[in-house]
Scaffold this motif. Structure first.
Motif, PDB file in Angstrom:
ATOM      1  N   ALA A 181      52.177 -14.766  63.697  1.00  0.00           N
ATOM      2  CA  ALA A 181      51.686 -13.383  63.681  1.00  0.00           C
ATOM      3  C   ALA A 181      50.279 -13.287  63.106  1.00  0.00           C
ATOM      4  CB  ALA A 181      52.631 -12.513  62.859  1.00  0.00           C
ATOM      5  N   PHE A 182      49.642 -12.150  63.416  1.00  0.00           N
ATOM      6  CA  PHE A 182      48.366 -11.843  62.771  1.00  0.00           C
ATOM      7  C   PHE A 182      48.350 -10.387  62.340  1.00  0.00           C
ATOM      8  CE2 PHE A 182      47.414 -10.655  67.147  1.00  0.00           C
ATOM      9  CZ  PHE A 182      46.652  -9.495  67.009  1.00  0.00           C
ATOM     10  N   LEU A 183      47.510 -10.112  61.340  1.00  0.00           N
ATOM     11  CA  LEU A 183      47.287  -8.766  60.852  1.00  0.00           C
ATOM     12  C   LEU A 183      45.786  -8.524  60.912  1.00  0.00           C
ATOM     13  CD1 LEU A 183      48.930  -6.944  57.957  1.00  0.00           C
ATOM     14  CD2 LEU A 183      46.449  -6.990  58.061  1.00  0.00           C
ATOM     15  N   ASP A 184      45.392  -7.460  61.593  1.00  0.00           N
ATOM     16  CA  ASP A 184      43.983  -7.109  61.770  1.00  0.00           C
ATOM     17  C   ASP A 184      43.724  -5.815  61.004  1.00  0.00           C
ATOM     18  OD1 ASP A 184      41.526  -6.090  62.677  1.00  0.00           O
ATOM     19  OD2 ASP A 184      41.828  -6.811  64.718  1.00  0.00           O
ATOM     20  N   ASP A 185      42.977  -5.941  59.903  1.00  0.00           N
ATOM     21  CA  ASP A 185      42.647  -4.799  59.053  1.00  0.00           C
ATOM     22  C   ASP A 185      41.205  -4.421  59.322  1.00  0.00           C
ATOM     23  OD1 ASP A 185      42.233  -2.925  57.070  1.00  0.00           O
ATOM     24  OD2 ASP A 185      42.940  -4.183  55.427  1.00  0.00           O
ATOM     25  N   TRP A 186      41.008  -3.522  60.269  1.00  0.00           N
ATOM     26  CA  TRP A 186      39.695  -3.031  60.687  1.00  0.00           C
ATOM     27  C   TRP A 186      38.731  -4.177  61.005  1.00  0.00           C
ATOM     28  CZ3 TRP A 186      37.666   2.034  58.193  1.00  0.00           C
ATOM     29  CH2 TRP A 186      38.669   2.998  58.193  1.00  0.00           C
ATOM     30  N   GLY A 187      39.216  -5.180  61.716  1.00  0.00           N
ATOM     31  CA  GLY A 187      38.363  -6.284  62.144  1.00  0.00           C
ATOM     32  C   GLY A 187      38.474  -7.526  61.292  1.00  0.00           C
ATOM     33  N   ASN A 188      39.061  -7.430  60.109  1.00  0.00           N
ATOM     34  CA  ASN A 188      39.334  -8.620  59.292  1.00  0.00           C
ATOM     35  C   ASN A 188      40.715  -9.119  59.676  1.00  0.00           C
ATOM     36  OD1 ASN A 188      36.918  -8.541  57.688  1.00  0.00           O
ATOM     37  ND2 ASN A 188      37.804  -6.778  56.644  1.00  0.00           N
ATOM     38  N   VAL A 189      40.771 -10.327  60.255  1.00  0.00           N
ATOM     39  CA  VAL A 189      42.014 -10.831  60.817  1.00  0.00           C
ATOM     40  C   VAL A 189      42.616 -11.897  59.900  1.00  0.00           C
ATOM     41  CG1 VAL A 189      43.071 -11.949  62.821  1.00  0.00           C
ATOM     42  CG2 VAL A 189      41.196 -10.323  63.147  1.00  0.00           C
ATOM     43  N   TYR A 190      43.908 -11.749  59.638  1.00  0.00           N
ATOM     44  CA  TYR A 190      44.676 -12.665  58.800  1.00  0.00           C
ATOM     45  C   TYR A 190      45.767 -13.261  59.679  1.00  0.00           C
ATOM     46  CZ  TYR A 190      42.177  -9.929  55.377  1.00  0.00           C
ATOM     47  OH  TYR A 190      41.172  -9.303  54.682  1.00  0.00           O
ATOM     48  N   ARG A 191      45.792 -14.597  59.784  1.00  0.00           N
ATOM     49  CA  ARG A 191      46.716 -15.267  60.700  1.00  0.00           C
ATOM     50  C   ARG A 191      47.761 -16.072  59.940  1.00  0.00           C
ATOM     51  NH1 ARG A 191      45.048 -14.526  65.687  1.00  0.00           N
ATOM     52  NH2 ARG A 191      42.865 -14.019  66.040  1.00  0.00           N
ATOM     53  N   GLY A 192      49.014 -15.870  60.312  1.00  0.00           N
ATOM     54  CA  GLY A 192      50.110 -16.626  59.728  1.00  0.00           C
ATOM     55  C   GLY A 192      50.552 -16.088  58.374  1.00  0.00           C
ATOM     56  N   PRO A 193      51.719 -16.527  57.936  1.00  0.00           N
ATOM     57  CA  PRO A 193      52.318 -15.992  56.706  1.00  0.00           C
ATOM     58  C   PRO A 193      51.446 -16.163  55.455  1.00  0.00           C
ATOM     59  CG  PRO A 193      53.940 -17.241  57.947  1.00  0.00           C
ATOM     60  CD  PRO A 193      52.626 -17.452  58.625  1.00  0.00           C
ATOM     61  N   ALA A 194      50.773 -17.288  55.296  1.00  0.00           N
ATOM     62  CA  ALA A 194      49.979 -17.510  54.077  1.00  0.00           C
ATOM     63  C   ALA A 194      48.822 -16.521  53.987  1.00  0.00           C
ATOM     64  CB  ALA A 194      49.473 -18.946  54.022  1.00  0.00           C
ATOM     65  N   GLU A 195      48.099 -16.315  55.085  1.00  0.00           N
ATOM     66  CA  GLU A 195      46.979 -15.370  55.072  1.00  0.00           C
ATOM     67  C   GLU A 195      47.470 -13.930  54.952  1.00  0.00           C
ATOM     68  OE1 GLU A 195      43.991 -15.835  58.081  1.00  0.00           O
ATOM     69  OE2 GLU A 195      43.734 -17.968  57.665  1.00  0.00           O
ATOM     70  N   ILE A 196      48.569 -13.613  55.625  1.00  0.00           N
ATOM     71  CA  ILE A 196      49.133 -12.259  55.531  1.00  0.00           C
ATOM     72  C   ILE A 196      49.601 -12.006  54.095  1.00  0.00           C
ATOM     73  CG2 ILE A 196      51.051 -10.788  56.286  1.00  0.00           C
ATOM     74  CD1 ILE A 196      50.627 -12.118  59.113  1.00  0.00           C
ATOM     75  N   ALA A 197      50.173 -13.006  53.443  1.00  0.00           N
ATOM     76  CA  ALA A 197      50.589 -12.865  52.039  1.00  0.00           C
ATOM     77  C   ALA A 197      49.384 -12.599  51.141  1.00  0.00           C
ATOM     78  CB  ALA A 197      51.339 -14.114  51.580  1.00  0.00           C
ATOM     79  N   LYS A 198      48.258 -13.256  51.414  1.00  0.00           N
ATOM     80  CA  LYS A 198      47.039 -13.014  50.626  1.00  0.00           C
ATOM     81  C   LYS A 198      46.557 -11.582  50.831  1.00  0.00           C
ATOM     82  CE  LYS A 198      45.375 -17.754  50.558  1.00  0.00           C
ATOM     83  NZ  LYS A 198      44.355 -18.685  51.038  1.00  0.00           N
ATOM     84  N   TRP A 199      46.524 -11.111  52.093  1.00  0.00           N
ATOM     85  CA  TRP A 199      46.127  -9.728  52.368  1.00  0.00           C
ATOM     86  C   TRP A 199      47.056  -8.764  51.631  1.00  0.00           C
ATOM     87  CZ3 TRP A 199      48.933  -5.708  54.429  1.00  0.00           C
ATOM     88  CH2 TRP A 199      48.212  -4.533  54.692  1.00  0.00           C
ATOM     89  N   GLU A 243      47.858  -4.180  63.782  1.00  0.00           N
ATOM     90  CA  GLU A 243      46.450  -3.825  63.815  1.00  0.00           C
ATOM     91  C   GLU A 243      46.287  -2.470  63.131  1.00  0.00           C
ATOM     92  OE1 GLU A 243      44.558  -4.895  67.838  1.00  0.00           O
ATOM     93  OE2 GLU A 243      46.727  -4.695  68.235  1.00  0.00           O
ATOM     94  N   ILE A 244      45.527  -2.461  62.037  1.00  0.00           N
ATOM     95  CA  ILE A 244      45.222  -1.215  61.344  1.00  0.00           C
ATOM     96  C   ILE A 244      43.962  -0.656  61.995  1.00  0.00           C
ATOM     97  CG2 ILE A 244      44.768  -0.119  59.141  1.00  0.00           C
ATOM     98  CD1 ILE A 244      46.100  -2.630  57.853  1.00  0.00           C
ATOM     99  N   LEU A 245      44.097   0.500  62.609  1.00  0.00           N
ATOM    100  CA  LEU A 245      43.033   1.059  63.440  1.00  0.00           C
ATOM    101  C   LEU A 245      42.250   2.127  62.686  1.00  0.00           C
ATOM    102  CD1 LEU A 245      45.283   1.538  66.584  1.00  0.00           C
ATOM    103  CD2 LEU A 245      43.745  -0.387  66.134  1.00  0.00           C
ATOM    104  N   PRO A 246      40.962   2.226  62.971  1.00  0.00           N
ATOM    105  CA  PRO A 246      40.217   3.375  62.438  1.00  0.00           C
ATOM    106  C   PRO A 246      40.834   4.654  63.005  1.00  0.00           C
ATOM    107  CG  PRO A 246      38.732   1.737  63.370  1.00  0.00           C
ATOM    108  CD  PRO A 246      40.126   1.340  63.746  1.00  0.00           C
ATOM    109  N   ASP A 247      40.917   5.683  62.211  1.00  0.00           N
ATOM    110  CA  ASP A 247      41.530   6.922  62.659  1.00  0.00           C
ATOM    111  C   ASP A 247      40.651   7.636  63.660  1.00  0.00           C
ATOM    112  OD1 ASP A 247      43.444   8.823  62.869  1.00  0.00           O
ATOM    113  OD2 ASP A 247      42.823   9.928  61.100  1.00  0.00           O
TER     114      ASP A 247
END
Length: 110
Positions: free
Chosen positions: A33-51, A106-110
């Motif tokens: 998985a990935f998490l995209d926080d307004w263009g900052n992308v975190y990939r995999g469990p370790a990076e998502i845990a850091k975010w 993906e966290i999107l700008p409103d």
């Protein structure tokens, strides 16, 4: 909201944040998985845990579900009201489910 029901991984994402349960929060994501926080992308469990520690539970975030729509068979847009020591306000989250886990957030700008 309509009569749709959110997938468990999305409701668990909200509950784990509100309960400050980092282990349960990260467990909602697929291994690739990935998490995209307004263009900052975190990939995999370790990076998502850091975010999670720098931008979510680590900021004492609390989510309140405002509304949601199902965009397609696997994708939902969820509007969450956020409070805490970070971002405060309503933000749309586009979440994709794969094998009952979050494939992407993906966290999107409103």
């Amino acid at each position: 909201m309509d009569d749709l029901t959110l997938p468990t991984a999305i409701t668990n994402f909200i509950t784990a944040t509100n309960d400050a349960d980092s282990e349960q929060f990260v467990a909602q994501f697929a291994p690739d998985a990935f998490l995209d926080d307004w263009g900052n992308v975190y990939r995999g469990p370790a990076e998502i845990a850091k975010w999670n520690q720098t931008d979510n539970i680590g900021k004492e975030s609390q989510f309140a579900l405002q509304d949601f729509t199902q965009d397609d068979a696997k994708t939902w847009t969820v509007h969450l009201s956020l409070t805490g020591k970070g971002f405060n306000g309503v933000s749309p989250f586009r979440m994709t489910i794969k094998n009952d886990l979050l494939a992407s957030v993906e966290i999107l700008p409103d």
